[in-house]
Design an enzyme around this catalytic site. Structure first.
Site, PDB file in Angstrom:
ATOM      1  N   ASP A 213      50.796  27.070 -28.607  1.00 21.04           N
ATOM      2  CA  ASP A 213      52.125  26.780 -29.141  1.00 21.04           C
ATOM      3  C   ASP A 213      53.133  26.656 -28.000  1.00 21.04           C
ATOM      4  O   ASP A 213      53.125  27.463 -27.067  1.00 21.04           O
ATOM      5  CB  ASP A 213      52.521  27.947 -30.061  1.00 21.04           C
ATOM      6  CG  ASP A 213      53.764  27.672 -30.870  1.00 21.04           C
ATOM      7  OD1 ASP A 213      53.746  26.712 -31.655  1.00 21.04           O
ATOM      8  OD2 ASP A 213      54.753  28.418 -30.723  1.00 21.04           O
ATOM      9  N   GLU A 264      35.704  31.476 -18.505  1.00 20.01           N
ATOM     10  CA  GLU A 264      34.745  32.595 -18.629  1.00 20.01           C
ATOM     11  C   GLU A 264      33.880  32.438 -19.874  1.00 20.01           C
ATOM     12  O   GLU A 264      32.892  33.150 -20.035  1.00 20.01           O
ATOM     13  CB  GLU A 264      35.499  33.932 -18.753  1.00 20.01           C
ATOM     14  CG  GLU A 264      36.221  34.378 -17.500  1.00 20.01           C
ATOM     15  CD  GLU A 264      37.146  35.567 -17.796  1.00 20.01           C
ATOM     16  OE1 GLU A 264      36.906  36.294 -18.794  1.00 20.01           O
ATOM     17  OE2 GLU A 264      38.107  35.746 -17.039  1.00 20.01           O
TER      18      GLU A 264
HETATM   19  C1  GLC Z   1      55.761  25.114 -32.472  1.00 18.52           C
HETATM   20  C2  GLC Z   1      55.221  25.148 -33.864  1.00 18.52           C
HETATM   21  C3  GLC Z   1      56.376  25.284 -34.802  1.00 18.52           C
HETATM   22  C4  GLC Z   1      57.102  26.571 -34.491  1.00 18.52           C
HETATM   23  C5  GLC Z   1      57.528  26.618 -33.045  1.00 18.52           C
HETATM   24  C6  GLC Z   1      57.957  27.984 -32.631  1.00 18.52           C
HETATM   25  O1  GLC Z   1      56.515  23.999 -32.226  1.00 18.52           O
HETATM   26  O2  GLC Z   1      54.436  24.020 -34.106  1.00 18.52           O
HETATM   27  O3  GLC Z   1      55.961  25.254 -36.134  1.00 18.52           O
HETATM   28  O4  GLC Z   1      58.235  26.687 -35.305  1.00 18.52           O
HETATM   29  O5  GLC Z   1      56.471  26.277 -32.186  1.00 18.52           O
HETATM   30  O6  GLC Z   1      56.846  28.831 -32.499  1.00 18.52           O
END
Ligand code: GLC
Length: 529
Positions: A213, A264
């Protein structure tokens, strides 16, 4: 003690992800196993046969970790456990074993940039006060102005409003997203070590990789200087230079640490959510000791025009050229309007979405489907009072947010909740009139979106025409996009507004019938030539 990993897929196929079809499961909306109206791990288990039948290679499951759900799980209170609403660790292990037994790999979301405000570290940071080691895991600063009552810099939150919140002792903390998502300090070795521990926790259980993310976040510039002022409403905007919140050079140090852990565990991988539009900047994330894949969002943001599509493809391929990575194509996800809707909605949007599916799946590299793509799900206009996205609240109701693309998946039956849950109520309401959209209704219908996806995935997995990672652009009638893969696959998409002749070759699949020798408008065809 970690359980025995239960990966049963070929251990020698370490590059499986290079041309894999991944299926994104937005867990709240995929399938509900316990009747509370919210999707969960048991629901995913119950729908594995659908996924095996569809023919996907791997899953990406969005966050299912303990969370107060300020951002529906992207606010993680404990990255090494399961949120009770979604199940428990035993349920996760069972899901993993069953998916592997069906030949489906499982990747999970890693959310390094921030934690939840409910994370024990953040609670400790609040309690410990300014200057403490507990605060040094996050980005606490004194405010500006004579009494420190102004935020430390001008950064806006992606969800609207300032990226800073003040705590009772007068300091401010940084949150690029919601206030409930404090940014972690990746300059602190403890933070990186904790991320590695989280990765090992899931890798030891047998997961096949991670979706990372905000993979262009994490590193912040020294001194947290003001950024070029921008309209603070755009969600996950195209963060160019001058936007100091993202794509800082220091982020690559973190990616090297992530890759070292991945290495790993042979056969595992990481794909990054990298919202960086410059091809060369994006390529840096794909160096041999960084990410194996980075989402390329150019198809997801492209207009349905020949130039728009060609440009998206050209840039996506240019970004990976000279890196060890293949391209990685996305048409829809849980953050953006679904492509049926983007392309005009209704019959037109669906027709174009069918063509887009064949385009996406003809391109070399990995492809990510979003749950419901295979059913042709559109966005749903929701009334104000059911909206839940933090964007809607943070923008003071000026941005509707992302709920419209997160409606639960319709599985069967003729009325809400269409087999998604045992009850009628779902966390976001499902509309009337979706009886023909359900997986059950589409499974046996030859011309359905689901049948198209199944046929396309089957061909893609079995036919040698998909060999090779390059594309050669072909001469095609005006308004068409056509290319050839080294193995002999030709894909033509007609956006010219009128039928065009079917190109030379043996037709393998069309997004609409092409038996009369012509490819209709808004149609794609695959041929062997
Ligand atoms: C990313 C995710 C989104 C989320 C953001 C904060 O962009 O895809 O859904 O709100 O990160 O974590």
């Amino acid at each position: 003690m970690s359980p025995e990993p239960n990966r049963t897929l070929s251990p020698t196929d370490t590059d499986w992800w290079r041309n894999a079809v991944f299926y994104q499961i937005y867990i709240r909306s995929f399938a509900d196993g316990n009747g509370d109206g919210v999707g969960d791990l048991a629901g995913i288990r119950s729908r594995l046969p659908h996924l095996a039948d569809l023919g996907v290679d791997a899953l990406w499951i969005t966050p299912f970790y303990p969370s107060p759900m300020a951002d529906h799980g992207y606010d993680v209170a404990d990255p090494r456990d399961v949120e009770p609403v979604f199940g428990d660790l035993a349920e996760f292990d069972a899901l993993l074993a069953e998916a592997h037994a069906l030949g489906i790999r499982v990747t999970v979301d890693l959310v390094p940039n921030h934690s939840s405000h409910d994370h024990e570290w953040f609670q400790a940071a609040l309690a410990a006060g300014p200057g403490s080691p507990e605060r040094a895991r996050y980005l606490f600063r004194d405010g500006r102005g004579p009494d420190g009552s102004e935020p430390p810099n001008n950064w806006p939150s992606v969800f609207g409003g300032p990226a800073w919140t003040r705590v009772p002792d007068g300091q401010w903390y940084l949150h690029i997203f919601a206030p409930e998502q404090p940014d972690l300090n990746f300059g602190n070795p403890e933070v990186v070590a904790d991320l590695e521990e989280t990765m090992r926790f899931w890798l030891d259980r047998g997961v096949d990789g991670f979706r990372i993310d905000v993979a262009h976040g994490m590193a912040k510039p020294d001194g947290l200087p003001d950024m070029v002022p921008m309209d603070d409403t755009g969600l996950l905007d195209d963060h160019g230079p001058g936007d100091h919140r993202f794509d800082q050079d220091g982020v690559h140090v973190v990616h090297r640490r992530i890759r070292a852990v991945i290495d790993e565990y042979p056969g595992t991988m990481a794909v990054g959510e990298v919202w960086v539009s410059d091809d060369e900047r994006l390529a840096q994330y794909l160096r041999e000791d960084e990410l194996q894949l980075a989402f390329n969002f150019k198809l997801l943001t492209a207009e349905w025009t020949p130039d728009g599509l060609r440009d998206a493809i050209t840039h996506s391929l240019a970004a990976v050229e000279g890196t060890p990575a293949p391209a990685c194509w996305v048409l829809s996800n849980h953050d953006r309007p679904r492509h049926v809707t983007r392309y005009g909605g209704g019959a037109l949007g669906t027709r174009r979405a069918r063509a887009a599916a064949l385009l996406q799946l003809a391109l070399p590299g990995a492809a990510y489907l979003y749950n419901g793509d295979e059913l042709g799900m559109p966005d749903v206009d929701l009334p104000d009072h059911v909206l839940q996205d933090p964007m809607w609240f943070r923008s003071g109701g000026t941005e509707r947010g992302r709920d419209a693309c997160r409606i639960p998946v319709p599985w069967s039956g003729t009325e809400p909740s269409y087999g998604f849950s045992s009850g009628a109520d779902t966390w976001l309401p499902m509309p009337d009139g979706w009886a023909s959209l359900t997986a059950e209704a589409q499974r046996t219908e030859d011309g359905s979106m689901l049948s198209l996806y199944r046929a396309a995935l089957e061909l893609r997995a079995s036919s040698p025409v998909f060999a090779g990672e390059s594309v050669q652009w072909l001469q095609a009638p005006d308004g068409c996009v056509a290319f050839r893969r080294p193995g002999g696959l030709v894909c033509l998409v007609n956006l010219s507004g009128a039928p065009v002749p079917v190109p030379e070759g043996r037709v393998l699949l069309g997004s609409a019938p092409v038996d009369d020798g012509t490819v209709p408008d808004d149609t794609a065809v695959w041929l062997h030539a």
